[in-house]
Design a protein around this motif. Structure first.
Motif, PDB file in Angstrom:
ATOM      1  N   THR A 128     -13.473   4.890 -34.154  1.00  0.00           N
ATOM      2  CA  THR A 128     -13.332   5.315 -35.558  1.00  0.00           C
ATOM      3  C   THR A 128     -11.948   5.041 -36.121  1.00  0.00           C
ATOM      4  O   THR A 128     -11.694   5.318 -37.291  1.00  0.00           O
ATOM      5  CB  THR A 128     -13.631   6.814 -35.675  1.00  0.00           C
ATOM      6  N   VAL A 129     -11.052   4.562 -35.272  1.00  0.00           N
ATOM      7  CA  VAL A 129      -9.691   4.248 -35.728  1.00  0.00           C
ATOM      8  C   VAL A 129      -9.384   2.823 -35.310  1.00  0.00           C
ATOM      9  O   VAL A 129     -10.054   2.276 -34.412  1.00  0.00           O
ATOM     10  CB  VAL A 129      -8.656   5.221 -35.118  1.00  0.00           C
ATOM     11  N   PRO A 130      -8.418   2.176 -35.922  1.00  0.00           N
ATOM     12  CA  PRO A 130      -8.068   0.816 -35.513  1.00  0.00           C
ATOM     13  C   PRO A 130      -7.742   0.774 -34.028  1.00  0.00           C
ATOM     14  O   PRO A 130      -7.084   1.667 -33.484  1.00  0.00           O
ATOM     15  CB  PRO A 130      -6.849   0.479 -36.385  1.00  0.00           C
ATOM     16  N   ALA A 131      -8.219  -0.285 -33.368  1.00  0.00           N
ATOM     17  CA  ALA A 131      -8.025  -0.394 -31.923  1.00  0.00           C
ATOM     18  C   ALA A 131      -7.762  -1.832 -31.547  1.00  0.00           C
ATOM     19  O   ALA A 131      -8.155  -2.783 -32.242  1.00  0.00           O
ATOM     20  CB  ALA A 131      -9.256   0.126 -31.182  1.00  0.00           C
ATOM     21  N   ASN A 132      -7.102  -1.977 -30.399  1.00  0.00           N
ATOM     22  CA  ASN A 132      -6.835  -3.295 -29.846  1.00  0.00           C
ATOM     23  C   ASN A 132      -7.974  -3.628 -28.882  1.00  0.00           C
ATOM     24  O   ASN A 132      -8.200  -2.923 -27.894  1.00  0.00           O
ATOM     25  CB  ASN A 132      -5.492  -3.288 -29.116  1.00  0.00           C
ATOM     26  N   LEU A 133      -8.724  -4.691 -29.149  1.00  0.00           N
ATOM     27  CA  LEU A 133      -9.937  -5.003 -28.390  1.00  0.00           C
ATOM     28  C   LEU A 133      -9.675  -5.277 -26.912  1.00  0.00           C
ATOM     29  O   LEU A 133     -10.465  -4.839 -26.060  1.00  0.00           O
ATOM     30  CB  LEU A 133     -10.660  -6.179 -29.037  1.00  0.00           C
ATOM     31  N   PRO A 134      -8.624  -5.987 -26.533  1.00  0.00           N
ATOM     32  CA  PRO A 134      -8.392  -6.173 -25.090  1.00  0.00           C
ATOM     33  C   PRO A 134      -8.307  -4.852 -24.345  1.00  0.00           C
ATOM     34  O   PRO A 134      -8.777  -4.756 -23.199  1.00  0.00           O
ATOM     35  CB  PRO A 134      -7.076  -6.946 -25.044  1.00  0.00           C
ATOM     36  N   ALA A 135      -7.704  -3.826 -24.995  1.00  0.00           N
ATOM     37  CA  ALA A 135      -7.651  -2.522 -24.336  1.00  0.00           C
ATOM     38  C   ALA A 135      -9.049  -1.926 -24.192  1.00  0.00           C
ATOM     39  O   ALA A 135      -9.375  -1.287 -23.172  1.00  0.00           O
ATOM     40  CB  ALA A 135      -6.754  -1.587 -25.141  1.00  0.00           C
ATOM     41  N   VAL A 136      -9.915  -2.177 -25.166  1.00  0.00           N
ATOM     42  CA  VAL A 136     -11.301  -1.690 -25.079  1.00  0.00           C
ATOM     43  C   VAL A 136     -12.051  -2.415 -23.961  1.00  0.00           C
ATOM     44  O   VAL A 136     -12.796  -1.794 -23.177  1.00  0.00           O
ATOM     45  CB  VAL A 136     -12.006  -1.878 -26.438  1.00  0.00           C
ATOM     46  N   TRP A 137     -11.858  -3.713 -23.849  1.00  0.00           N
ATOM     47  CA  TRP A 137     -12.542  -4.477 -22.790  1.00  0.00           C
ATOM     48  C   TRP A 137     -12.077  -4.035 -21.409  1.00  0.00           C
ATOM     49  O   TRP A 137     -12.899  -3.958 -20.474  1.00  0.00           O
ATOM     50  CB  TRP A 137     -12.291  -5.974 -22.973  1.00  0.00           C
ATOM     51  N   ASN A 138     -10.802  -3.705 -21.298  1.00  0.00           N
ATOM     52  CA  ASN A 138     -10.316  -3.200 -20.011  1.00  0.00           C
ATOM     53  C   ASN A 138     -11.003  -1.892 -19.657  1.00  0.00           C
ATOM     54  O   ASN A 138     -11.352  -1.634 -18.488  1.00  0.00           O
ATOM     55  CB  ASN A 138      -8.804  -3.006 -20.051  1.00  0.00           C
ATOM     56  N   SER A 139     -11.220  -1.069 -20.674  1.00  0.00           N
ATOM     57  CA  SER A 139     -11.914   0.205 -20.426  1.00  0.00           C
ATOM     58  C   SER A 139     -13.361  -0.033 -19.996  1.00  0.00           C
ATOM     59  O   SER A 139     -13.882   0.641 -19.079  1.00  0.00           O
ATOM     60  CB  SER A 139     -11.881   1.071 -21.689  1.00  0.00           C
ATOM     61  N   LEU A 140     -14.018  -1.018 -20.592  1.00  0.00           N
ATOM     62  CA  LEU A 140     -15.400  -1.324 -20.216  1.00  0.00           C
ATOM     63  C   LEU A 140     -15.478  -1.899 -18.807  1.00  0.00           C
ATOM     64  O   LEU A 140     -16.416  -1.587 -18.036  1.00  0.00           O
ATOM     65  CB  LEU A 140     -16.011  -2.296 -21.216  1.00  0.00           C
ATOM     66  N   GLN A 141     -14.537  -2.736 -18.445  1.00  0.00           N
ATOM     67  CA  GLN A 141     -14.509  -3.283 -17.094  1.00  0.00           C
ATOM     68  C   GLN A 141     -14.338  -2.182 -16.062  1.00  0.00           C
ATOM     69  O   GLN A 141     -14.994  -2.170 -15.010  1.00  0.00           O
ATOM     70  CB  GLN A 141     -13.380  -4.314 -16.969  1.00  0.00           C
ATOM     71  N   GLN A 142     -13.437  -1.229 -16.400  1.00  0.00           N
ATOM     72  CA  GLN A 142     -13.246  -0.109 -15.495  1.00  0.00           C
ATOM     73  C   GLN A 142     -14.533   0.728 -15.379  1.00  0.00           C
ATOM     74  O   GLN A 142     -14.911   1.186 -14.278  1.00  0.00           O
ATOM     75  CB  GLN A 142     -12.084   0.757 -15.996  1.00  0.00           C
TER      76      GLN A 142
END
Length: 764
Positions: free
Chosen positions: A129-143
């Protein structure tokens, strides 16, 4: 060769050469011909591979893919001993047919796995719901995948997540904006941003860029300008035109009512500094007021109407009229006296010196008009003449007027006039240099706070007097200009007054100095009698010389004030009053340096015992001040003596007081005998009469001595009567009064004879 190729679908040229037994050279040439004739074959890296071989490989890869859900191209290339590029070129045509999977980022995924990851990406994107950096999101999904699948789980590259995300964004599965390929701003957040900005801006008519930074809007000024084209972008805030209109109305009201306004009190607290100046520049009322000189902006935020400033200026200017300015640039000082003329300690009492006639034993009494301390001495008898002094002697000095036949000192006055004009010109140049120190900024600040205390309450807490100092800096040049104009006008007016003043002084000094020289000649007759000579010198200094010095000092003091631009009232009555020694010293010290030294020398000589020393000091100060002292010549002396003789004869003829007539008779006799103008006090009458013994007929001298003795006796009785009154002796007072009356009648009976004797001698 074709048989070998069809057996395995993949064979190297070296193996073909060995199996067939033909030289490799011929195998290579024939291989090229075979490949060119059959489109289902390819020659790669010394190997001939058929399409059927690739189909079988694709089927094997598909079987393994379905088992593992994911296979990397690098692993396939290593198993087949071919390059990754060749694997990609072989698999891409067979994806969806022989190979049920998706090639992404060097990996082969099954459709089920792709759907699973797509769902995860969509869920993550929609949950942000807030601006986010996508690489950080992908790292979270990988984890998350590692946590779910464990160590044997499939490793997913960030590029695969990004590819799925881009597909979802393109299909409209997720809403938002992507900046620089990695910075994601959800649509819900952008909507909240717009709602927040719109709400604040609509309620307050302004919004600061800091608020937009907190809302994660990277370029607030450009964002607001694009969203609100009618708005006004300032350095720190963005304002609506209605805010300018509100301020413009308040300013117009202040200007119309002749008041002032602090725009910071009207504008929001966030607006300050340069933004206030820009908003003021956008107000039409400010532009009109400044263009028409109806208002002025001070301190970046305060606008003062010229009516308000003029009222304050007028009040300060009125105060300046009661203040005295000095050309030395020392500052501003309140004149607590009157019109810039300092007190010199003039005594208001009227005093006179007593005439003394008495016996040789030194009986003396001093009677003053206002009960000053009395001097008392012994009285031995009337046998010999002594010394006595009463009020009538020095108060009524002998007439010394002569004809005004001396020429005017035009050269001195014209020289003084030119010096005055040049002094004014030089003074004006000096005023330009010293003006900055004449009216201090501190004085103006104090006056502003006195006239408008509310101005001191609206400043910055760190610098509460900043606004007052701005107003002081604006008013100071106006006050200095007003002061300079008034001073220059006064200097020009004073120039004419100075010329008139010095011309009058020159005329008075000519007459008085000639009289002084005339009476000085009579002092030579008593040089052989030191005690009498001292009395005569002091008497001449105390009477004629004192009046000369008083007039000279008062005039020079006024001239000095007029030269310095100080307003001086014409007070002719001051010149008629005698000055005390302290008064003279004060006036002398107040003159300019060189003139002050000469003036103090004159005052000191006046207190001395010699007339010649005084005359020397008088000539010195006259030369220093540009005045001329005329020397007494023989012709002028004869004219003055003749006029003096006529004046004395007239006074003796009309005199009715039996005591006052004696000094005039003695003076007339000295004029007849010695041709000298003698002015003798009571204490010197006895010696003066004695010196006439060999110059007069015996009968005349005897009558004069008898009259003198009777006068001494009468004065002694009057002195004794005064003592009796003070002691309350009524009986003795009655007795003394009878004797006084008797002696006075005796003198009155002898007075006609004395007059006839003296006037007869005078006519002879």
């Amino acid at each position: 060769m074709e048989v070998e190729i069809n057996k395995s679908g993949r064979v190297s040229l070296i193996d073909l050469s060995d199996n067939i037994g033909v030289d490799l050279y011929h195998v290579e040439r024939q291989a090229q011909k075979i490949v060119s004739d059959d489109s289902g074959l390819m020659l790669i890296n010394g190997e001939i591979i058929s399409q059927s071989y690739w189909d079988s490989v694709a089927e094997e890869i598909n079987e393994k893919l379905q088992e593992c859900s994911q296979i990397s191209l690098a692993e396939i290339a290593a198993q087949l001993h071919i390059g990754s590029e060749l694997v990609v070129s072989v698999l891409e045509p067979r994806l969806g047919t022989l190979v049920k999977g998706r090639l992404e980022g060097g990996q082969l995924y099954t459709p089920a796995y792709v759907s699973r990851i797509t769902v995860m990406v969509r869920g993550a994107a929609r949950g942000i719901t807030v601006p986010a950096n996508l690489p950080a999101v992908w790292n979270s999904l990988q984890q998350l995948l590692q946590d779910i699948d464990g160590a044997n789980g499939v490793s997913v590259e960030g590029a695969f997540f990004q590819s799925l995300f881009n597909g979802l964004l393109k299909e409209g599965e997720i809403l938002g904006s992507l900046r620089a390929g990695v910075q994601w701003t959800p649509a819900v957040f952008a909507h909240a941003q717009r709602e927040s900005v719109d709400s604040f801006f609509s309620q307050n008519s302004y919004i600061s860029y800091e608020v937009l930074h907190k809302l994660a809007i990277p370029q607030p000024k450009q964002y607001l300008q694009s969203r609100y084209p009618e708005g006004i972008a300032l350095d720190a805030v963005f304002v609506h035109p209605s805010l300018v209109e509100m301020l413009d109305a308040a300013i117009e009201d202040a200007v119309e009512h002749g008041n002032w306004i602090d725009t910071l009190s009207v504008l929001p607290a966030y607006i300050g500094g340069q933004d206030v100046s820009k908003i003021l520049s956008l107000c039409p009322a400010v532009q009109r007021a400044i263009k028409s000189s109806k208002a002025v902006v001070l301190g970046d935020s305060c606008l003062f109407s010229n009516t308000y400033i003029k009222d304050m200026f007028d009040q300060m200017e009125k105060e300046l009229e009661t203040l005295s300015y000095t050309s030395s640039g020392q500052g501003l000082s309140k004149d607590l006296r009157s019109a810039g003329e300092p007190k010199v300690g003039l005594s208001s009492r009227q005093y006179s010196e007593s005439e003394e006639i008495g016996d040789n034993l030194g009986s003396s009494k001093s009677v003053t008009e206002k009960g000053s301390k009395k001097k008392r001495g012994k009285h031995s008898g009337p046998a010999k003449t002594g010394t006595f002094e009463n009020d009538h002697d020095d108060q009524e000095s002998l007439p010394t007027k002569v004809k005004k036949n001396q020429r005017k000192n035009k050269d001195a006055s014209s020289l003084d006039a030119s010096d005055t004009k040049s002094g004014i010109k030089k003074g004006s140049d000096k005023v330009k240099e010293d003006n900055l120190n004449i009216i201090s900024g501190e004085w103006i600040v104090q006056r502003i706070l006195t006239l408008a205390p509310d101005l001191g309450e609206l400043g910055d807490p760190e610098d509460p007097d900043a606004l007052v100092r701005h107003l002081s800096s604006y008013l100071r040049p106006m006050l200095l200009e007003s002061w300079t104009k008034r001073r220059n006008t006064l200097l020009m007016e004073n120039a004419a007054r100075r010329r008139q003043l010095l011309d009058n002084l020159q005329k008075q000094l000519d007459e008085a100095f000639l009289d002084m020289q005339l009476h000085e000649k009579a002092l030579d007759l008593f040089e052989d009698d030191p005690s009498t000579s001292v009395i005569l010198h002091k008497h001449l200094l105390k009477t004629m010389a004192a009046s000369i010095v008083d007039n000279l000092l008062l005039t020079l003091d006024r001239d000095n004030k007029l030269k310095n631009g100080i307003e001086v009232e014409d007070r002719q009555n001051l010149e008629s009053l005698p000055l005390s020694s302290a008064d003279r010293t004060s006036l002398a010290k107040g003159l300019s340096d060189s003139l002050s030294i000469k003036a103090q020398a004159v005052v000191e000589a006046l207190e001395g015992k010699r007339v010649d020393a005084f005359m020397t000091a008088l000539r010195a100060i006259a030369e220093e001040s540009g005045l001329l002292l005329k020397k007494l010549d023989k012709k002028l002396e004869r004219t003055m003596l003749h006029s003096y003789r006529k004046d004395l004869i007239s006074q003796v003829s009309s005199e009715t007081d039996p005591i006052k007539i004696l000094p005039k008779v003695v003076a007339l006799l000295y004029l007849q005998v010695y041709n000298k103008a003698l002015q003798a006090p009571g204490r010197a009458i006895s010696a003066a009469v004695a010196r006439l013994k060999d110059k007069l007929p015996d009968s005349t001298y005897k009558n004069l001595m008898d009259y003198h003795g009777a006068t001494v006796t009468l004065l002694a009785l009057q002195s004794a009567a005064t003592e009796d009154v003070s002691k309350g002796k009524d009986n003795e007072e009655d007795c003394t009064s009878d004797r006084i009356l008797s002696k006075k009648e005796l003198l009155e009976s002898k007075m006609p004879e004395l007059k006839a004797m003296v006037l007869g001698t005078a006519s002879t």
